[in-house]
Design a protein around this motif. Structure first.
Motif, PDB file in Angstrom:
ATOM      1  N   ILE A 351       0.833  -1.202   0.000  1.00  0.00           N
ATOM      2  CA  ILE A 351       0.000   0.000   0.000  1.00  0.00           C
ATOM      3  C   ILE A 351       0.870   1.256   0.000  1.00  0.00           C
ATOM      4  O   ILE A 351       0.720   2.139  -0.835  1.00  0.00           O
ATOM      5  CB  ILE A 351      -0.951   0.007   1.204  1.00  0.00           C
ATOM      6  CG1 ILE A 351      -1.965  -1.140   1.081  1.00  0.00           C
ATOM      7  CG2 ILE A 351      -1.683   1.349   1.293  1.00  0.00           C
ATOM      8  CD1 ILE A 351      -2.909  -1.019  -0.083  1.00  0.00           C
ATOM      9  N   ALA A 354      -1.343   6.406   1.291  1.00  0.00           N
ATOM     10  CA  ALA A 354      -2.788   6.300   1.110  1.00  0.00           C
ATOM     11  C   ALA A 354      -3.423   7.637   1.433  1.00  0.00           C
ATOM     12  O   ALA A 354      -2.838   8.481   2.130  1.00  0.00           O
ATOM     13  CB  ALA A 354      -3.374   5.204   1.997  1.00  0.00           C
ATOM     14  N   ARG A 387      -8.892   0.730  -3.659  1.00  0.00           N
ATOM     15  CA  ARG A 387      -8.795  -0.119  -2.472  1.00  0.00           C
ATOM     16  C   ARG A 387      -9.228   0.696  -1.251  1.00  0.00           C
ATOM     17  O   ARG A 387      -8.969   1.896  -1.178  1.00  0.00           O
ATOM     18  CB  ARG A 387      -7.370  -0.631  -2.266  1.00  0.00           C
ATOM     19  CG  ARG A 387      -6.869  -1.545  -3.372  1.00  0.00           C
ATOM     20  CD  ARG A 387      -5.491  -2.095  -3.032  1.00  0.00           C
ATOM     21  NE  ARG A 387      -4.915  -2.826  -4.136  1.00  0.00           N
ATOM     22  CZ  ARG A 387      -5.145  -4.114  -4.392  1.00  0.00           C
ATOM     23  NH1 ARG A 387      -5.946  -4.801  -3.591  1.00  0.00           N
ATOM     24  NH2 ARG A 387      -4.580  -4.708  -5.422  1.00  0.00           N
ATOM     25  N   ASN A 389      -9.509   0.422   3.180  1.00  0.00           N
ATOM     26  CA  ASN A 389      -9.136  -0.290   4.398  1.00  0.00           C
ATOM     27  C   ASN A 389     -10.372  -0.451   5.266  1.00  0.00           C
ATOM     28  O   ASN A 389     -10.896   0.514   5.816  1.00  0.00           O
ATOM     29  CB  ASN A 389      -8.051   0.487   5.147  1.00  0.00           C
ATOM     30  CG  ASN A 389      -7.464  -0.330   6.287  1.00  0.00           C
ATOM     31  OD1 ASN A 389      -7.686  -1.536   6.394  1.00  0.00           O
ATOM     32  ND2 ASN A 389      -6.704   0.333   7.157  1.00  0.00           N
ATOM     33  N   TRP A 433      -7.561  -4.593   3.603  1.00  0.00           N
ATOM     34  CA  TRP A 433      -7.729  -3.799   2.387  1.00  0.00           C
ATOM     35  C   TRP A 433      -8.479  -4.605   1.334  1.00  0.00           C
ATOM     36  O   TRP A 433      -8.088  -5.726   1.004  1.00  0.00           O
ATOM     37  CB  TRP A 433      -6.364  -3.377   1.841  1.00  0.00           C
ATOM     38  CG  TRP A 433      -5.722  -2.280   2.650  1.00  0.00           C
ATOM     39  CD1 TRP A 433      -4.963  -2.424   3.765  1.00  0.00           C
ATOM     40  CD2 TRP A 433      -5.804  -0.885   2.377  1.00  0.00           C
ATOM     41  NE1 TRP A 433      -4.555  -1.196   4.225  1.00  0.00           N
ATOM     42  CE2 TRP A 433      -5.050  -0.221   3.387  1.00  0.00           C
ATOM     43  CE3 TRP A 433      -6.415  -0.116   1.389  1.00  0.00           C
ATOM     44  CZ2 TRP A 433      -4.915   1.157   3.422  1.00  0.00           C
ATOM     45  CZ3 TRP A 433      -6.286   1.260   1.422  1.00  0.00           C
ATOM     46  CH2 TRP A 433      -5.549   1.891   2.430  1.00  0.00           C
TER      47      TRP A 433
END
Length: 655
Positions: A351, A354, A387, A389, A433
Motif C-alpha cells: 500500500i 494512502a 482499495r 481499508n 484492504w
C-alpha cells in the motif's frame, strides 16, 4: 470438520479418428541410362551440379519434409577422392537452365548435408539429411551437389540416369575447388539427370511471417503469409501458455477447443485477424496452422507456428497510488485541508501511501470531498476502482463515491456507499484492504470527475488507495458454460501447505486422507517456494504415494484453498476453464493463486467481478446453484439482477 480441499474435475476428451500423414518413398526416373556428369564428375578434381525435378515427376498429393536422398551407383571399382559432398535443396519456379550461367543462387537454397558419403556398387547410396527439407509440392525441386575432395577417382564413374526435359541439369568441373556462391560459367547443360529416391514425411507447409502485435490493452492483431499452396489458416489462443495440436481429420470451428489446450478464434482464407476484448497486461499465446487435405480430401494440419504478445497496462484516465508525499496530488482537490490527508501505510507493505479521511473531534456529522482531476470519458463502459481499508472498530464512517461532470456534488450520480466498519455493508468477515470496482452509468461520456465523500461522526480514520479509472473489460469464457459439481468424477485434489505459515499446521486435513488421495489419483500441492523441502518431507513421512504428488509453487497466506481456489466450468467441448474472483479475505497472496494455477495447468482463467469465497457456492452441474446470502452482503454495490446475470454469463447458472 471443514475440509480444505479443492477438487479438479476430469477433463473429458472426445475421441477422434486421426488421419495421420505418412512417410513415403519417392522414386524419380526409370530405365538403364547412366551419366558421369551428375551428381558429381568423379573423373575431375572438383565439380558442382544442379538438377531440376518437376512437380509432376515427383507426383505426390502434397508436400512434406525430405529426410533422406539416394542416388543409384552403377558398377564401379572405386570412387576415390570423391566422397566429400555438400548438398543443397530448394523450391524453384525454374523449369530449366536458360544458359551456362543460369545457376540458382545458393543463397536461395538450403544446405541439407555436408560431410562424407558412402558409395554402394550397383545399388542405392542413401544420404540421411542433417537438415530435413520442406518441399512445398507447388514449385519444382532443385538439388545441388558440391564435391570438395581434392583429386579424382582415376577415371569415369557413372550413376543411373534418365532423360528429362531439355536443360534440366547444369554442371561444372574444374581443377580448383568451386564456390557454390559464385560457380562461374558451367561446363555444360544436359537433359540427362540422375534417377533419385528420397524419403518424405508428407505434410503441408506452415504459414510464414506470422506476427502478433498488441495494439492497445484490449486488442492484439495477428498477421501471416499463407503457404505456397495457398491453404486456409486456423488460429487458436490460450492464456495458460500452452496451445495443443489439432487432430488431423477433425474440422474445427471458432470457439472449439484444441486437444492439449487452446481455443480456436479464426479459421478461414484470410491473412490477418484482430483479436479483441482482451485483458490488459496479459500475455496471449497463439498457434497458427495451415489447413489442407492429404490428397484424399481428408483434413490435415501443418506443424503450426507459435507466437505470443502481451497487452499493455490499461490506459488509465486516472491512476493514483498516493506514493508521492505531496497531497493532494497534482490536479486533485479537496474541500478540507484537515479532513483529507496523506498517510504512510506499512502493513501491508504494497500500500505505501494512502489518502485518509479523519475528523479531528467527534460530534455532529462531518463530510469532506476528495476530487480527482478532470478526465474525458470517450465511450460508455468505464469504471472506477480503488482499495479501501475496512476496519472492525465501531463507528459511523462511510465512503460515498460519485461521478459528475463538475467537481462538486451538484447533479452528481452516486455510484455506491461503503462503510469503513467491516461488519457493515458491504460485509466482509475480516478487516483489511479490499478492492472495489464501480461502473459508470450509461451516458457518462465527456468531461468527468470522480468524487470521494468522507462521512463521519467520530475521529476514526478511513483510508483509500490505488484509485484508477479505466475501460470495463468483460470477457465471458464460453457460450453455455457448465459449472462443475463437487460430486463429479475428479482426476485429483488440491491442497495447500501451511507448515511455514504462522498459526497453521501442515495441510489442515488428516494425513490419512492425503495418503488415500495420493493412492487413488493425483494430489496437487500448492506450496511457497521456501518450504519445498519441509513440504516434501511431511508428505514422504506420512506415506503419501509421491509418484502421484505434483507441486505448484505460489506465495500463500493460508491453507484454505477450498475458498480461494478456482471455480471450474466446462464448455460445450468438455474443455475445462477456470473462473477467477476476488477472494473475500485480505489475503493478497491467496488471491493470486488462481492465476498461477492457470499457468500451471494450461487452463484459461476468466476474471469475474464479484467478491466471494469459493466454498460458499454449490452446484448440481445442471444450471442450478445455492449459496448463503453472504454473496449479497459482500457484493451490495451490484443489484441482485446483476449478480444473477454474472452467474449466467460465467457459470451457466440460471436458478
Amino acid at each position: 470438520m471443514r475440509h480444505r480441499l479443492s477438487l479438479v474435475s476430469f477433463l473429458c476428451i472426445s475421441l477422434f479418428i486421426i488421419t495421420g500423414l505418412s512417410a513415403v518413398t519417392v522414386t524419380v526416373g526409370t530405365g538403364t541410362g547412366t551419366t558421369d556428369q551428375m551428381p558429381i564428375s568423379a573423373a575431375s578434381r572438383y565439380s558442382y551440379t544442379q538438377q531440376i525435378y518437376t512437380k509432376s515427376q515427383i507426383g505426390q498429393p502434397l508436400g512434406g519434409f525430405i529426410t533422406s536422398l539416394s542416388f543409384h551407383c552403377s558398377s564401379y571399382t572405386s570412387f576415390n577422392n570423391s566422397n566429400s559432398w555438400a548438398i543443397y535443396m530448394g523450391n524453384t519456379s525454374k523449369a530449366n537452365f536458360s544458359s551456362t550461367t543460369d545457376w540458382v543462387a545458393v543463397a536461395n537454397l538450403t544446405q541439407v548435408f555436408n560431410g562424407n558419403v558412402t558409395f554402394v556398387s550397383g545399388g542405392w547410396m542413401t544420404i540421411n539429411l542433417t537438415t530435413p527439407f520442406y518441399y512445398d509440392n507447388v514449385a519444382n525441386l532443385l538439388i545441388a551437389v558440391d564435391e570438395n575432395t581434392s583429386g579424382n577417382a582415376g577415371g569415369s564413374r557413372t550413376f543411373s540416369a534418365f532423360t528429362s526435359t531439355a536443360n534440366t541439369g547444369i554442371y561444372r568441373y574444374a581443377n580448383n575447388n568451386i564456390n557454390p556462391s559464385s560457380p562461374g560459367t558451367a561446363t555444360g547443360r544436359t537433359n540427362i539427370i540422375n534417377r533419385i529416391m528420397f524419403n518424405m514425411d508428407l505434410a503441408i507447409g506452415d504459414p510464414s511471417s506470422v506476427t502478433a502485435t498488441a495494439i492497445d490493452e484490449t486488442q492484439i492483431n495477428l498477421n501471416w503469409t499463407k503457404n505456397a499452396s495457398n491453404n486456409n489458416v486456423m488460429v487458436a489462443y490460450s492464456l495458460g501458455g500452452s496451445v495443443g495440436t489439432p487432430a488431423d481429420g477433425t474440422q474445427y470451428a471458432v470457439n472449439d477447443n484444441i486437444p492439449g489446450g487452446g481455443t480456436v478464434i479464426y479459421n478461414g482464407s484470410g491473412t490477418n485477424f484482430n483479436h479483441t476484448a482482451l485483458y490488459p497486461n496479459t500475455t496471449y499465446y497463439y498457434k497458427v496452422w495451415s489447413v489442407g487435405d492429404d490428397g484424399a480430401k481428408a483434413l490435415v494440419y501443418s506443424e503450426g507456428v507459435s507466437v505470443s504478445a502481451k497487452t499493455p497496462l490499461t490506459d488509465y484516465l486516472v491512476n493514483q497510488n498516493f506514493t508521492a508525499t505531496t497531497f493532494p496530488p497534482a490536479g486533485w482537490t479537496r474541500t478540507s485541508t484537515t479532513l483529507w490527508t496523506r498517510v504512510n501505510i506499512t502493513s501491508p507493505s504494497f500500500i505505501g501511501g494512502a489518502a485518509q479521511f479523519r475528523r479531528t473531534t467527534a460530534g455532529s456529522a462531518n463530510t469532506s470531498l476528495l476530487i480527482t482531476p478532470s478526465f474525458t470519458v470517450p465511450t460508455d463502459e468505464y469504471s472506477v476502482s480503488f482499495r479501501m481499508n475496512r476496519t472492525e472498530t465501531a463507528g459511523t464512517e462511510q465512503l460515498r463515491i460519485y461521478v459528475n461532470s463538475q467537481p462538486n456534488l451538484t447533479g452528481a450520480t452516486q455510484l455506491g456507499t461503503i462503510n469503513r466498519r467491516n461488519t457493515l455493508a458491504p460485509t466482509v468477515r475480516d478487516p483489511g484492504w479490499y478492492k472495489y470496482t464501480l461502473d459508470f452509468p450509461a451516458g457518462s461520456t465527456g468531461t468527468r470527475y470522480v468524487i470521494f465523500e468522507g462521512y463521519s461522526t467520530t475521529t476514526i480514520a478511513m483510508q483509500i488507495d490505488d484509485v484508477s479509472v479505466s475501460k470495463i473489460t468483460k470477457i465471458f469464457p464460453v457460450q453455455e458454460p457448465r459449472f462443475v459439481a463437487e460430486w463429479e468424477p475428479a482426476k485429483g485434489a488440491i491442497v495447500s501447505y501451511g507448515g511455514s505459515i504462522s498459526g497453521h499446521d501442515a495441510f489442515g486435513v488428516p494425513n490419512t486422507m492425503l495418503v488415500d488421495i495420493s493412492n487413488e489419483g493425483k494430489l496437487y500441492v500448492i506450496r511457497p517456494s521456501g518450504s519445498a523441502t519441509a513440504c516434501n518431507t511431511a508428505l514422504t513421512n506420512m506415506g503419501a504415494n509421491m509418484s502421484n504428488v505434483e507441486y505448484i509453487t505460489s506465495p500463500l497466506n493460508s491453507y484454505w484453498v477450498r475458498d480461494y481456489g478456482p471455480l471450474t466450468i466446462f464448455d460445450g467441448n468438455n474443455s475445462m476453464k477456470f473462473i477467477d474472483f476476488e477472494y473475500n479475505r485480505p489475503r493478497y497472496d491467496d488471491n493470486g493463486v488462481i492465476a498461477i494455477m492457470s499457468d500451471h495447468f494450461g487452463y484459461d482463467a476468466f476474471p469475474m467481478n464479484y467478491v466471494a469465497t469459493g466454498g460458499n457456492v454449490m452446484s448440481d452441474s445442471y444450471g442450478k446453484a445455492m449459496s448463503t446470502d453472504l454473496i449479497q452482503r459482500e457484493n451490495p454495490l451490484a443489484v441482485q439482477q446483476e449478480i444473477d446475470q454474472m452467474f449466467v454469463d460465467y457459470l451457466g447458472i440460471s436458478e
